[in-house]
Design a protein around this motif. Structure first.
Motif, PDB file in Angstrom:
ATOM      1  N   VAL A   1       0.474  -1.130   0.287  1.00 11.29           N
ATOM      2  CA  VAL A   1      -0.176   0.175   0.133  1.00 11.29           C
ATOM      3  C   VAL A   1       0.703   1.608  -0.139  1.00 11.29           C
ATOM      4  CG1 VAL A   1      -1.688   1.217   1.217  1.00 11.29           C
ATOM      5  CG2 VAL A   1      -2.442  -0.727   1.008  1.00 11.29           C
ATOM      6  N   PRO A   2       1.611   1.723   0.906  1.00  9.69           N
ATOM      7  CA  PRO A   2       2.576   2.382   0.602  1.00  9.69           C
ATOM      8  C   PRO A   2       3.530   2.743  -0.487  1.00  9.69           C
ATOM      9  CG  PRO A   2       3.675   1.103   2.974  1.00  9.69           C
ATOM     10  CD  PRO A   2       2.581   0.890   2.483  1.00  9.69           C
ATOM     11  N   TRP A   3       3.667   2.291  -1.162  1.00 10.23           N
ATOM     12  CA  TRP A   3       4.224   1.978  -2.518  1.00 10.23           C
ATOM     13  C   TRP A   3       3.247   2.155  -3.500  1.00 10.23           C
ATOM     14  CZ3 TRP A   3       9.375   1.881  -2.931  1.00 10.23           C
ATOM     15  CH2 TRP A   3       9.787   1.400  -2.635  1.00 10.23           C
ATOM     16  N   MET A   4       2.236   1.888  -3.382  1.00 12.88           N
ATOM     17  CA  MET A   4       0.708   2.822  -4.161  1.00 12.88           C
ATOM     18  C   MET A   4       0.923   3.700  -4.089  1.00 12.88           C
ATOM     19  SD  MET A   4      -1.818   0.039  -3.829  1.00 12.88           S
ATOM     20  CE  MET A   4      -1.585  -1.628  -4.078  1.00 12.88           C
ATOM     21  N   LEU A   5       0.850   5.151  -2.811  1.00 14.60           N
ATOM     22  CA  LEU A   5       0.855   5.734  -2.668  1.00 14.60           C
ATOM     23  C   LEU A   5       2.081   6.650  -2.739  1.00 14.60           C
ATOM     24  CD1 LEU A   5      -0.340   5.768   1.533  1.00 14.60           C
ATOM     25  CD2 LEU A   5      -1.974   5.341  -0.588  1.00 14.60           C
ATOM     26  N   PHE A   6       3.004   6.161  -3.062  1.00 15.97           N
ATOM     27  CA  PHE A   6       3.974   6.745  -3.481  1.00 15.97           C
ATOM     28  C   PHE A   6       4.559   6.983  -4.728  1.00 15.97           C
ATOM     29  CE2 PHE A   6       8.225   5.042  -5.468  1.00 15.97           C
ATOM     30  CZ  PHE A   6       8.712   6.563  -5.124  1.00 15.97           C
ATOM     31  N   GLY A   7       3.518   5.965  -5.272  1.00 18.37           N
ATOM     32  CA  GLY A   7       3.262   6.293  -6.983  1.00 18.37           C
ATOM     33  C   GLY A   7       2.834   7.769  -7.113  1.00 18.37           C
ATOM     34  N   SER A   8       1.614   7.965  -5.903  1.00 18.99           N
ATOM     35  CA  SER A   8       0.831   8.778  -6.084  1.00 18.99           C
ATOM     36  C   SER A   8       1.305  10.797  -5.794  1.00 18.99           C
ATOM     37  CB  SER A   8      -0.372   9.211  -5.110  1.00 18.99           C
ATOM     38  OG  SER A   8      -1.356   7.486  -5.392  1.00 18.99           O
ATOM     39  N   ALA A   9       2.256  10.134  -4.909  1.00 20.42           N
ATOM     40  CA  ALA A   9       2.977  11.075  -4.768  1.00 20.42           C
ATOM     41  C   ALA A   9       4.303  11.624  -6.215  1.00 20.42           C
ATOM     42  CB  ALA A   9       3.642  11.179  -3.462  1.00 20.42           C
ATOM     43  N   LEU A  10       4.758  10.862  -6.983  1.00 20.23           N
ATOM     44  CA  LEU A  10       5.387  10.671  -7.662  1.00 20.23           C
ATOM     45  C   LEU A  10       5.221  11.937  -9.029  1.00 20.23           C
ATOM     46  CD1 LEU A  10       7.322   7.986  -8.179  1.00 20.23           C
ATOM     47  CD2 LEU A  10       8.516   9.948  -7.425  1.00 20.23           C
ATOM     48  N   HIS A  11       3.654  11.233  -9.075  1.00 22.15           N
ATOM     49  CA  HIS A  11       2.890  12.138 -10.478  1.00 22.15           C
ATOM     50  C   HIS A  11       2.254  13.244  -9.837  1.00 22.15           C
ATOM     51  CE1 HIS A  11       0.891  12.183 -13.474  1.00 22.15           C
ATOM     52  NE2 HIS A  11       0.130  12.442 -13.002  1.00 22.15           N
ATOM     53  N   VAL A  12       2.033  13.659  -8.369  1.00 22.18           N
ATOM     54  CA  VAL A  12       1.659  14.797  -7.821  1.00 22.18           C
ATOM     55  C   VAL A  12       2.355  16.089  -7.852  1.00 22.18           C
ATOM     56  CG1 VAL A  12       1.285  16.440  -5.686  1.00 22.18           C
ATOM     57  CG2 VAL A  12       0.140  14.440  -6.616  1.00 22.18           C
TER      58      VAL A  12
ATOM     59  N   ARG B   1       3.497  17.184 -11.975  1.00 29.48           N
ATOM     60  CA  ARG B   1       2.047  18.402 -11.679  1.00 29.48           C
ATOM     61  C   ARG B   1       2.454  19.045 -11.226  1.00 29.48           C
ATOM     62  NH1 ARG B   1      -3.373  16.994 -13.154  1.00 29.48           N
ATOM     63  NH2 ARG B   1      -3.835  15.320 -14.289  1.00 29.48           N
ATOM     64  N   LEU B   2       3.737  19.510 -10.413  1.00 32.44           N
ATOM     65  CA  LEU B   2       3.675  20.755  -9.612  1.00 32.44           C
ATOM     66  C   LEU B   2       5.746  21.284 -10.479  1.00 32.44           C
ATOM     67  CD1 LEU B   2       3.416  19.946  -5.528  1.00 32.44           C
ATOM     68  CD2 LEU B   2       2.173  21.198  -7.075  1.00 32.44           C
ATOM     69  N   GLU B   3       5.771  20.198 -11.010  1.00 31.47           N
ATOM     70  CA  GLU B   3       6.665  20.710 -11.645  1.00 31.47           C
ATOM     71  C   GLU B   3       8.266  20.539 -11.358  1.00 31.47           C
ATOM     72  OE1 GLU B   3       5.721  24.332 -14.357  1.00 31.47           O
ATOM     73  OE2 GLU B   3       4.408  23.539 -15.715  1.00 31.47           O
ATOM     74  N   ALA B   4       8.321  19.620 -10.657  1.00 34.15           N
ATOM     75  CA  ALA B   4       8.970  19.395  -9.546  1.00 34.15           C
ATOM     76  C   ALA B   4      10.480  18.878  -9.900  1.00 34.15           C
ATOM     77  CB  ALA B   4       8.362  18.795  -8.751  1.00 34.15           C
ATOM     78  N   TYR B   5      10.532  18.510 -11.650  1.00 35.40           N
ATOM     79  CA  TYR B   5      11.460  17.987 -11.631  1.00 35.40           C
ATOM     80  C   TYR B   5      12.064  19.001 -13.053  1.00 35.40           C
ATOM     81  CZ  TYR B   5       8.617  14.037 -10.023  1.00 35.40           C
ATOM     82  OH  TYR B   5       8.167  12.568  -8.388  1.00 35.40           O
TER      83      TYR B   5
ATOM     84  N   GLN C   1      14.356  17.398 -18.051  1.00 38.65           N
ATOM     85  CA  GLN C   1      14.741  16.400 -19.421  1.00 38.65           C
ATOM     86  C   GLN C   1      14.421  15.159 -18.107  1.00 38.65           C
ATOM     87  OE1 GLN C   1      16.505  18.284 -17.636  1.00 38.65           O
ATOM     88  NE2 GLN C   1      18.772  17.433 -16.595  1.00 38.65           N
ATOM     89  N   PHE C   2      13.535  14.914 -17.610  1.00 35.34           N
ATOM     90  CA  PHE C   2      13.052  13.668 -16.673  1.00 35.34           C
ATOM     91  C   PHE C   2      11.419  13.513 -16.094  1.00 35.34           C
ATOM     92  CE2 PHE C   2      17.411  13.460 -15.920  1.00 35.34           C
ATOM     93  CZ  PHE C   2      18.234  12.396 -15.975  1.00 35.34           C
ATOM     94  N   GLU C   3      10.989  14.981 -16.598  1.00 34.52           N
ATOM     95  CA  GLU C   3       9.900  14.476 -16.219  1.00 34.52           C
ATOM     96  C   GLU C   3       8.744  14.023 -16.825  1.00 34.52           C
ATOM     97  OE1 GLU C   3       6.809  16.775 -17.739  1.00 34.52           O
ATOM     98  OE2 GLU C   3       7.872  16.600 -19.874  1.00 34.52           O
ATOM     99  N   THR C   4       9.132  13.363 -17.968  1.00 36.21           N
ATOM    100  CA  THR C   4       7.832  13.062 -18.261  1.00 36.21           C
ATOM    101  C   THR C   4       8.283  11.182 -18.037  1.00 36.21           C
ATOM    102  OG1 THR C   4       9.927  12.415 -20.486  1.00 36.21           O
ATOM    103  CG2 THR C   4       8.364  13.628 -20.778  1.00 36.21           C
ATOM    104  N   LEU C   5       8.918  11.110 -16.670  1.00 37.02           N
ATOM    105  CA  LEU C   5       9.445   9.625 -16.012  1.00 37.02           C
ATOM    106  C   LEU C   5       8.368   9.051 -15.110  1.00 37.02           C
ATOM    107  CD1 LEU C   5      12.864   9.203 -15.751  1.00 37.02           C
ATOM    108  CD2 LEU C   5      12.029   7.759 -17.338  1.00 37.02           C
TER     109      LEU C   5
END
Length: 273
Positions: free
Chosen positions: A45-56, A59-63, A66-70
């Motif tokens: 479950v924490p890994w499912m939440l982790f994936g959500s955090a990565l995507h957020v 959305r916040l343009e934090a990456y 050259q790597f943001e599409t990952l």
């Protein structure tokens, strides 16, 4: 348009290595054949939440550019699967070497640590930009919990064998999709958020065309569809869980992630935007 808005693949020189590494992780797990129980699913479950955090964060343009599409849809799911699968493999070897009492403990603790760190980064961004707000995100989780409890109790009373067989994994499926439904409904009806997934948008628009929209909004129909769909899926998996519990619970975990991931993504996004 069938694909959700924001659906983008990274360039081939990033996508190909990701697919190769993911294939290697899957092949190694296939060879190791680790047990998959309710505890295993809950550990992920924490890994499912982790994936959500990565995507957020995407959305916040934090990456970096050259790597943001990952970390856009759908590649973020592949990246998360590689990291989570890698932790599972490490946990298996640590358990085999007597360094961990269970495989699930390492997987769960590692996932929680990753999720906590990246969530703190998200919250810090929201705090610095003055967009930090907890009320509706908390309401989303509370309502989802109540609706899940009611739905699971109803399933337990009328289809006791289904609830008993699918157990915690089945309950997680229902909660994940309920959270997705509730958070999407609140975002659409209360916060004015747009829906990226075409099919979900059609359901919301159908709810908006009903006479009840003036009183309870359009999102209730989406919640109902998500909850009923989750319960039906859990019911359909009963026999498979009985006959092949390892494979069935693995697929059910993926079904849970499809709901829980977007739901947690909505909650985190509401907190900081």
């Amino acid at each position: 348009m069938v694909l959700p808005e924001g659906f983008v693949l990274p360039p081939w020189y990033l996508l190909v290595p990701i697919l190769v590494v993911l294939a290697g992780v899957i092949a190694l797990l296939w060879a190791l054949e680790p047990p998959v129980t309710d505890r295993t699913v809950l550990a992920f479950v924490p890994w499912m939440l982790f994936g959500s955090a990565l995507h957020v964060l995407h959305r916040l343009e934090a990456y970096p550019d050259q790597f943001e599409t990952l970390f856009a849809t759908p590649t973020v799911y592949l990246v998360t699967a590689i990291i989570a699968g890698g932790s599972w493999i490490i946990g298996i070897f640590l358990y085999a070497g007597g360094l961990q009492s269970t495989i699930e403990r390492f997987v769960g603790v590692a996932g929680t640590a990753f999720f906590a760190v990246f969530t703190m980064v998200i919250l810090n961004i929201g705090w610095e930009e003055g967009t930090f707000e907890l009320f509706w995100p908390v309401i989303s989780v509370v309502i989802a919990g109540i609706v899940t409890a009611v739905a699971w109790i109803a399933l337990s009373l009328w289809f006791t064998d289904v609830a008993a067989t699918t157990s915690a994994t089945g309950a997680l499926v229902v909660f994940g999709h309920t959270l997705d439904g509730v958070s999407t409904a609140i975002g659409y009806d209360v916060l004015g958020a747009a829906e990226d997934v075409p099919l979900s948008r059609l359901i919301l628009e159908a709810g908006e065309s009903l006479p009840t929209v003036e009183y309870i909004g359009a999102g209730w129909l989406f919640i109902l569809v998500k909850v009923v769909l989750a319960l039906v899926i859990v019911g359909l998996f009963k026999e498979w869980v009985e006959e092949q519990p390892q494979q069935a619970r693995t697929v059910l975990a993926l079904v849970a992630a499809v709901g829980l991931g977007p739901g947690v993504h909505n909650v985190l996004q509401f907190i900081v935007t």
